[in-house]
Scaffold this motif. Structure first.
Motif, mmCIF file in Angstrom:
data_model
loop_
_atom_site.group_PDB
_atom_site.id
_atom_site.type_symbol
_atom_site.label_atom_id
_atom_site.label_comp_id
_atom_site.label_asym_id
_atom_site.label_seq_id
_atom_site.Cartn_x
_atom_site.Cartn_y
_atom_site.Cartn_z
ATOM 1 N N VAL A 1 0.843 -1.200 0.000
ATOM 2 C CA VAL A 1 0.000 0.000 0.000
ATOM 3 C C VAL A 1 0.881 1.253 0.000
ATOM 4 O O VAL A 1 1.830 1.350 0.787
ATOM 5 C CB VAL A 1 -0.939 -0.002 1.225
ATOM 6 C CG1 VAL A 1 -1.726 1.309 1.313
ATOM 7 C CG2 VAL A 1 -1.899 -1.198 1.157
ATOM 8 N N GLY A 2 0.592 2.148 -0.927
ATOM 9 C CA GLY A 2 1.373 3.375 -1.062
ATOM 10 C C GLY A 2 2.379 3.339 -2.206
ATOM 11 O O GLY A 2 2.867 4.382 -2.641
ATOM 12 N N ASP A 3 2.716 2.139 -2.688
ATOM 13 C CA ASP A 3 3.618 2.043 -3.841
ATOM 14 C C ASP A 3 2.960 2.658 -5.073
ATOM 15 O O ASP A 3 1.723 2.646 -5.205
ATOM 16 C CB ASP A 3 3.918 0.570 -4.188
ATOM 17 C CG ASP A 3 4.809 -0.126 -3.156
ATOM 18 O OD1 ASP A 3 5.299 0.541 -2.227
ATOM 19 O OD2 ASP A 3 5.000 -1.351 -3.304
ATOM 20 N N GLY A 4 3.766 3.150 -5.987
ATOM 21 C CA GLY A 4 3.266 3.523 -7.297
ATOM 22 C C GLY A 4 3.137 2.286 -8.171
ATOM 23 O O GLY A 4 3.856 1.304 -7.992
ATOM 24 N N VAL A 5 2.179 2.332 -9.110
ATOM 25 C CA VAL A 5 2.029 1.258 -10.110
ATOM 26 C C VAL A 5 2.581 1.793 -11.425
ATOM 27 O O VAL A 5 2.218 2.898 -11.852
ATOM 28 C CB VAL A 5 0.550 0.857 -10.286
ATOM 29 C CG1 VAL A 5 0.414 -0.237 -11.336
ATOM 30 C CG2 VAL A 5 -0.055 0.422 -8.954
ATOM 31 N N TYR A 6 3.451 1.013 -12.066
ATOM 32 C CA TYR A 6 4.145 1.461 -13.277
ATOM 33 C C TYR A 6 3.983 0.461 -14.425
ATOM 34 O O TYR A 6 3.813 -0.741 -14.196
ATOM 35 C CB TYR A 6 5.640 1.628 -12.999
ATOM 36 C CG TYR A 6 5.959 2.738 -12.028
ATOM 37 C CD1 TYR A 6 6.308 4.008 -12.485
ATOM 38 C CD2 TYR A 6 5.921 2.508 -10.647
ATOM 39 C CE1 TYR A 6 6.607 5.034 -11.589
ATOM 40 C CE2 TYR A 6 6.218 3.529 -9.745
ATOM 41 C CZ TYR A 6 6.566 4.788 -10.222
ATOM 42 O OH TYR A 6 6.863 5.797 -9.345
ATOM 43 N N ARG B 1 -4.093 -9.728 -6.318
ATOM 44 C CA ARG B 1 -4.443 -10.919 -5.523
ATOM 45 C C ARG B 1 -3.219 -11.527 -4.860
ATOM 46 O O ARG B 1 -3.261 -11.919 -3.691
ATOM 47 C CB ARG B 1 -5.119 -11.959 -6.418
ATOM 48 C CG ARG B 1 -6.534 -11.570 -6.751
ATOM 49 C CD ARG B 1 -7.226 -12.655 -7.567
ATOM 50 N NE ARG B 1 -8.615 -12.298 -7.779
ATOM 51 C CZ ARG B 1 -9.380 -12.790 -8.751
ATOM 52 N NH1 ARG B 1 -8.884 -13.689 -9.602
ATOM 53 N NH2 ARG B 1 -10.635 -12.407 -8.873
ATOM 54 N N ALA B 2 -2.119 -11.646 -5.629
ATOM 55 C CA ALA B 2 -0.903 -12.259 -5.071
ATOM 56 C C ALA B 2 -0.363 -11.424 -3.913
ATOM 57 O O ALA B 2 0.193 -11.964 -2.950
ATOM 58 C CB ALA B 2 0.156 -12.418 -6.161
ATOM 59 N N SER B 3 -0.553 -10.108 -3.993
ATOM 60 C CA SER B 3 0.006 -9.212 -2.973
ATOM 61 C C SER B 3 -0.979 -8.888 -1.859
ATOM 62 O O SER B 3 -0.594 -8.285 -0.855
ATOM 63 C CB SER B 3 0.448 -7.894 -3.639
ATOM 64 O OG SER B 3 1.453 -8.117 -4.598
ATOM 65 N N GLY B 4 -2.262 -9.237 -2.045
ATOM 66 C CA GLY B 4 -3.268 -8.920 -1.030
ATOM 67 C C GLY B 4 -3.539 -7.429 -0.922
ATOM 68 O O GLY B 4 -3.717 -6.903 0.178
ATOM 69 N N VAL B 5 -3.564 -6.748 -2.049
ATOM 70 C CA VAL B 5 -3.800 -5.303 -2.090
ATOM 71 C C VAL B 5 -4.747 -4.984 -3.246
ATOM 72 O O VAL B 5 -5.200 -5.872 -3.962
ATOM 73 C CB VAL B 5 -2.472 -4.528 -2.310
ATOM 74 C CG1 VAL B 5 -1.519 -4.735 -1.135
ATOM 75 C CG2 VAL B 5 -1.819 -4.961 -3.632
ATOM 76 N N CYS B 6 -5.030 -3.687 -3.414
ATOM 77 C CA CYS B 6 -5.803 -3.214 -4.553
ATOM 78 C C CYS B 6 -4.897 -2.373 -5.455
ATOM 79 O O CYS B 6 -4.136 -1.545 -4.950
ATOM 80 C CB CYS B 6 -6.981 -2.372 -4.045
ATOM 81 S SG CYS B 6 -7.882 -1.506 -5.353
ATOM 82 N N ASP C 1 -5.162 -0.003 -0.150
ATOM 83 C CA ASP C 1 -5.762 -0.999 0.715
ATOM 84 C C ASP C 1 -6.983 -1.571 -0.009
ATOM 85 O O ASP C 1 -7.661 -0.853 -0.746
ATOM 86 C CB ASP C 1 -6.228 -0.275 1.994
ATOM 87 C CG ASP C 1 -6.012 -1.151 3.210
ATOM 88 O OD1 ASP C 1 -5.466 -2.258 3.073
ATOM 89 O OD2 ASP C 1 -6.395 -0.712 4.306
ATOM 90 N N GLY C 2 -7.287 -2.846 0.222
ATOM 91 C CA GLY C 2 -8.452 -3.433 -0.428
ATOM 92 C C GLY C 2 -8.034 -4.592 -1.298
ATOM 93 O O GLY C 2 -7.008 -5.238 -1.037
ATOM 94 N N ASP C 3 -8.830 -4.864 -2.326
ATOM 95 C CA ASP C 3 -8.506 -5.993 -3.199
ATOM 96 C C ASP C 3 -8.883 -5.668 -4.633
ATOM 97 O O ASP C 3 -9.619 -4.724 -4.905
ATOM 98 C CB ASP C 3 -9.261 -7.252 -2.733
ATOM 99 C CG ASP C 3 -10.755 -7.057 -2.797
ATOM 100 O OD1 ASP C 3 -11.321 -7.208 -3.893
ATOM 101 O OD2 ASP C 3 -11.360 -6.727 -1.739
ATOM 102 N N GLY C 4 -8.361 -6.469 -5.542
ATOM 103 C CA GLY C 4 -8.718 -6.352 -6.950
ATOM 104 C C GLY C 4 -8.149 -5.122 -7.620
ATOM 105 O O GLY C 4 -7.155 -4.538 -7.175
#
Lengths: 283, 283
Positions: free
Chosen positions: B145-150, B212-217, B264-267
């Motif tokens: 949570v908080g990471d950027g998605v690239y 899903r693998a990371s347990g985050v959204c 935080d969350g999923d999917g």
């Protein structure tokens, strides 16, 4: 093998210049990795070609693992793990049973792979990964004039097993249904052999391959070959594959059945003469 | 994916307890070997499912290599070699041309494999072997949570390329015919990412897998995604695979296109909402 298949394999060999590929003429690739020696093999099987359509998928899975483990055994390598290439055909539950049993038997981990959905005959593949226990890792090309030629055990059991299976005598078909790769024997032999391979396509055909790779002649004493079939079928047993025995050469005494001598010349001799007809099964 | 396929894959995952298998939920197996780290992947392709019947076999060979190299790239691994599983179909000469070119491009050795003759749709497989350049080797499960998605570059080029190919505009189809795995980018990114994978089945679907693998959204900003397609087709481009871009997450500045944030969350969320319809291509 068809002309096209032979041309294709020749072209691949020309492309495989890395010494680890062993000219695509060995049972496995052998590759220094880190400070260890990695042994790699891949076998493909197609329904109706390499196994019977309608055969118990648990036996098919077992055979797929065994044929790969036998390649590792021929290098004196211990199994590490496998990658599975699987085409769905409805027999998944039984396939999983056989896969689980076979991997447990050999202590190999399921590491990865790919699953595809497609129509038509089922196509399967497996890549097996092992760790060499002895360096240099034995090849097919080390047989030297004067070495003894040895076989780890009898051939012909799978031939009899396949006949039993075709006639519905399933319990008598174990040698065909559940062949056992000789991993421990391969590990024990690796330090003492000059050449080694597994017999997957027929003793005489595989002996010819070893003779060619080594640039020698393998002279085999027909009656010295142990067979697990009626004596009347000896010549067939010498041409039948799927038993996964180990064929090897060594100087001096060696465990196993001595079946001949490495001589000057080329090809294979059986009781001093060139054997007739097909020497094995090519697929 | 069919019920049967999902069940089968679930059963395989249960069997794959070795940590090197990464629960069969990553692009590759990652295995300590000797004093080094071995990265292994296998991809299967079937004619008519994963490539067009009648497609130039040189392009098919190129794609088979690229899809495997892209899995290695996602681990920051450098290619070592491949094993090829090949079913003869008459297109061998062109296949060899493409294979030679692709292996030279990636500096991967042909180490072994198996060739079979069988009727029906052609089935191909390749196992690729690489060496990790950075430990820990990135996985799909490290997004926090908080990471950027690239994203490494635009998606949609292969979609446009496939359409061009179907319409006979062969020269405009290069992005589909000759996809390029981003090996050097993967090596450069491995030390700075928290999670990484390649986009092979569609950006949104692969983002869902990482979530899903990371347990985050993974919350994606729709307009921030670079596309190589007309703006009107943006939503399709986000669902199309075969571009082999790298999708990764990182804390702090990072090369590539920032397309969202790990929450935080999923999917997966696109502009704050659950995306409609299929998220990608499953095969």
């Amino acid at each position: 093998l068809s002309e096209g298949e032979l041309d294709f394999i020749a072209a691949l060999r020309a492309m495989a210049g890395d010494p680890a590929a062993r000219g695509l003429a060995d049972d496995c690739a052998v590759l220094p990795f880190g400070d260890d020696m990695l042994v790699l093999t891949h076998d493909a099987m197609v329904e109706g070609v390499h196994y019977l359509a309608g055969q118990d998928p648990a036996d098919v899975a077992w055979r797929l693992v065994a044929t790969n483990m036998s390649d590792l055994a021929a290098k004196g390598a211990r199994p590490v793990g496998v990658l599975l290439s699987y085409q769905l055909n409805g027999g998944e539950a039984r396939f999983l049973d056989g896969l689980r049993e076979a991997l447990a038997h050999y202590g190999a981990a399921l590491l990865g792979g790919d699953t595809v959905a497609a129509a038509g005959a089922q196509s399967l593949g497996m890549t097996a990964l092992g760790r060499a226990t002895h360096v240099p890792v034995p090849g097919r090309d080390g047989a030297r004039v004067g070495d003894g030629v040895y076989l780890s055990g009898p051939v012909g059991a799978a031939m009899m097993g396949l006949e039993a299976l075709r006639e519905g005598r399933v319990e008598e078909a174990m040698a065909y249904r559940r062949p056992v790769a000789l991993v421990e024997q391969g590990v024990a032999l690796a330090p003492v052999v000059s050449a080694m391979m597994d017999v997957s396509d027929g003793l005489l055909l595989d002996a010819l391959r070893m003779a060619r790779a080594s640039g020698v002649c393998l002279a085999i004493d027909r009656m010295a070959v142990p067979i697990a079939a009626p004596e009347a079928r000896r010549d067939e047993a010498l041409r039948w594959g799927d038993d996964y025995q180990l064929l090897y050469t060594a100087r001096g005494p060696c465990p196993g059945f001595r079946i001949g001598t490495v001589c000057d010349g080329d090809g294979v001799l059986v009781d001093g003469a060139r054997p007739d007809g097909a020497l094995g099964y090519t697929h």
